[in-house]
Write an enzyme that holds these catalytic residues in place. Structure first.
Site, PDB file in Angstrom:
ATOM      1  N   ASP A  63     -30.233  36.241   9.344  1.00 37.37           N
ATOM      2  CA  ASP A  63     -29.750  35.207  10.239  1.00 37.37           C
ATOM      3  C   ASP A  63     -31.020  33.898  10.001  1.00 37.37           C
ATOM      4  O   ASP A  63     -31.862  34.340   9.069  1.00 37.37           O
ATOM      5  CB  ASP A  63     -29.892  35.759  11.261  1.00 37.37           C
ATOM      6  CG  ASP A  63     -29.334  36.423  11.950  1.00 37.37           C
ATOM      7  OD1 ASP A  63     -28.411  36.488  11.780  1.00 37.37           O
ATOM      8  OD2 ASP A  63     -29.478  37.674  13.564  1.00 37.37           O
ATOM      9  N   ASP A 101     -22.591  34.581  13.482  1.00 35.72           N
ATOM     10  CA  ASP A 101     -23.057  34.650  14.851  1.00 35.72           C
ATOM     11  C   ASP A 101     -21.741  33.654  15.892  1.00 35.72           C
ATOM     12  O   ASP A 101     -21.447  33.888  17.006  1.00 35.72           O
ATOM     13  CB  ASP A 101     -23.940  34.957  15.558  1.00 35.72           C
ATOM     14  CG  ASP A 101     -24.651  35.650  15.397  1.00 35.72           C
ATOM     15  OD1 ASP A 101     -24.239  36.597  13.900  1.00 35.72           O
ATOM     16  OD2 ASP A 101     -25.940  35.804  14.151  1.00 35.72           O
TER      17      ASP A 101
END
Length: 142
Positions: free
Chosen positions: A103, A123
């Site tokens: 991430d 995401d």
């Protein structure tokens, strides 16, 4: 179905390219848009938002089951379905390969709780795809 696959493939390729570009040792943390968006680096070994830390294989199996269960919905809304499928496959592939998901987008200026989390492009694709499927379902019921 072909259009859904095309969108999914483009999403998967874009997510992979972004991850490859950003996950390198020479990259430095940086901020954009007055500090509202920050590129950082975090390995997430759990599911969404760092929850459910079950390990590589149980989480991968759960992700694959959710993706397979969502396929009938994906075919009804090709763009939303392709975004959802491509983002899900991107995170699944990374989890299988590395045991975690990389991430890199932090939104420190966002309202809580979103400002506490770090996301990746997959995401965002999953969120957009889910939102599109939801809006399509709501519109259908009117």
């Amino acid at each position: 179905m072909i259009f859904t696959g095309l969108i999914a493939g483009l999403t998967l390729g874009t997510c992979t390219a972004a991850r490859w570009y950003l996950d390198r040792s020479s990259r430095r943390e940086s901020a954009f848009w007055g500090g509202r968006i920050r590129l950082t680096a975090l390995r997430n070994g759990g599911s969404a938002f760092g929850l459910l830390r079950l390990g590589r294989w149980p989480l991968a199996a759960l992700s694959a089951a959710v993706l397979a269960g969502g396929l009938p919905l994906c075919c009804k809304r090709p763009v939303s379905g392709g975004l959802l499928l491509g983002g899900g496959l991107s995170n699944l592939w990374e989890r299988l390969r590395h045991g975690s998901v990389y991430d890199y987008v932090e939104l420190p200026g966002a309202p809580r709780p979103a400002g506490r989390y770090v996301f990746n492009l997959a995401d965002f694709a999953i969120m957009l795809g889910t939102g599109g499927l939801f809006l399509g379902k709501c519109r259908k019921h009117r």
